[in-house]
Design a protein around this motif. Structure first.
Motif, PDB file in Angstrom:
ATOM      1  N   ASP A  28      28.283  39.492  54.515  1.00 50.88           N
ATOM      2  CA  ASP A  28      28.371  38.331  53.632  1.00 50.88           C
ATOM      3  C   ASP A  28      28.031  38.730  52.201  1.00 50.88           C
ATOM      4  OD1 ASP A  28      29.131  36.675  55.698  1.00 50.88           O
ATOM      5  OD2 ASP A  28      27.132  35.850  56.025  1.00 50.88           O
ATOM      6  N   ASP A  29      27.012  39.578  52.027  1.00 48.08           N
ATOM      7  CA  ASP A  29      26.660  40.067  50.692  1.00 48.08           C
ATOM      8  C   ASP A  29      27.827  40.832  50.077  1.00 48.08           C
ATOM      9  OD1 ASP A  29      24.122  38.980  50.870  1.00 48.08           O
ATOM     10  OD2 ASP A  29      23.118  40.891  51.299  1.00 48.08           O
ATOM     11  N   ASN A  32      30.456  38.323  48.947  1.00 53.33           N
ATOM     12  CA  ASN A  32      29.991  37.589  47.760  1.00 53.33           C
ATOM     13  C   ASN A  32      30.027  38.473  46.513  1.00 53.33           C
ATOM     14  OD1 ASN A  32      29.594  35.229  49.214  1.00 53.33           O
ATOM     15  ND2 ASN A  32      27.467  35.725  49.672  1.00 53.33           N
ATOM     16  N   GLU A  36      32.550  38.099  43.193  1.00 52.05           N
ATOM     17  CA  GLU A  36      32.045  38.100  41.811  1.00 52.05           C
ATOM     18  C   GLU A  36      32.796  39.135  40.976  1.00 52.05           C
ATOM     19  OE1 GLU A  36      28.025  39.052  39.190  1.00 52.05           O
ATOM     20  OE2 GLU A  36      27.924  39.156  41.377  1.00 52.05           O
ATOM     21  N   LYS A 127      37.322  34.726  50.452  1.00 52.39           N
ATOM     22  CA  LYS A 127      36.185  33.849  50.772  1.00 52.39           C
ATOM     23  C   LYS A 127      36.234  33.377  52.217  1.00 52.39           C
ATOM     24  CE  LYS A 127      35.041  31.889  46.258  1.00 52.39           C
ATOM     25  NZ  LYS A 127      35.097  30.671  45.412  1.00 52.39           N
TER      26      LYS A 127
END
Length: 183
Positions: A28-29, A32, A36, A127
């Motif tokens: 998940d990191d 994310n 970005e 996502k």
């Protein structure tokens, strides 16, 4: 005895949960952080695209080079192919007939709008991407790569062609937009 059995299985379940949770959080990191980076890359690419005057969009430094516009649209094509087709399983666009992500007769404004749209579609796809599939392997031009590697290759590809576009700006006497870290 029955309670001991339940306690034993519950303890194993809890231990497995704690063992798997860090790996899920890392994936998940990754997603994310990747999103970005892609958002910032989109912002910078749009600044680059807006800096070149429309009459210079067909500029190419050598005969065999892609033009400024072709580099821009090639970035969109690659984003679409890497995410929607390679990772998402949608059939690839036919390069010979599909003009949606080609220069074709598009104006500067139309190309920029198409690139924004393609970035947004790619970001939405990533996502919602099942992070459990990041370790799946694919044939990538003869190399065995994970889907995580495919995402990293995509950012390299965007940077490569955006770098060529920056050279196009300089060769036309234009100052590129200031580079912002983590593009």
């Amino acid at each position: 005895m029955k309670n001991t059995s339940y306690f034993f299985y519950f303890s194993i379940w809890v231990a497995l949960l704690f063992a798997v949770q860090p790996a899920i959080a890392q994936e998940d990191d990754f997603i994310n952080e990747y999103i970005e980076r892609l958002e910032r890359s989109k912002e910078y690419l749009i600044l680059v695209a807006e800096t070149m005057p429309e009459e210079q969009y067909s500029y190419r430094p050598t005969e065999e080079s892609l033009s400024f516009a072709e580099n821009l649209m090639h970035i969109g094509w690659a984003m679409d192919w890497h995410s929607q087709s390679l990772m998402g399983g949608r059939p690839a666009r036919d390069w010979n007939t599909d003009t949606e992500l080609k220069v074709d007769k598009k104006s500067k404004a139309e190309m920029i709008a198409k690139i924004k749209e393609t970035f947004n579609l790619t970001i939405t796809f990533i996502k919602s991407f099942d992070t459990n599939k990041l370790s799946e392997r694919l044939d990538y031009f003869g190399a065995n790569r994970t889907k995580r590697q495919i995402l990293l290759l995509l950012t390299d590809h965007i940077t490569h062609h955006r770098g060529q576009m920056l050279v196009h700006l300089r060769l036309n006497g234009l100052k590129p937009p200031r580079y912002v870290l983590y593009q």
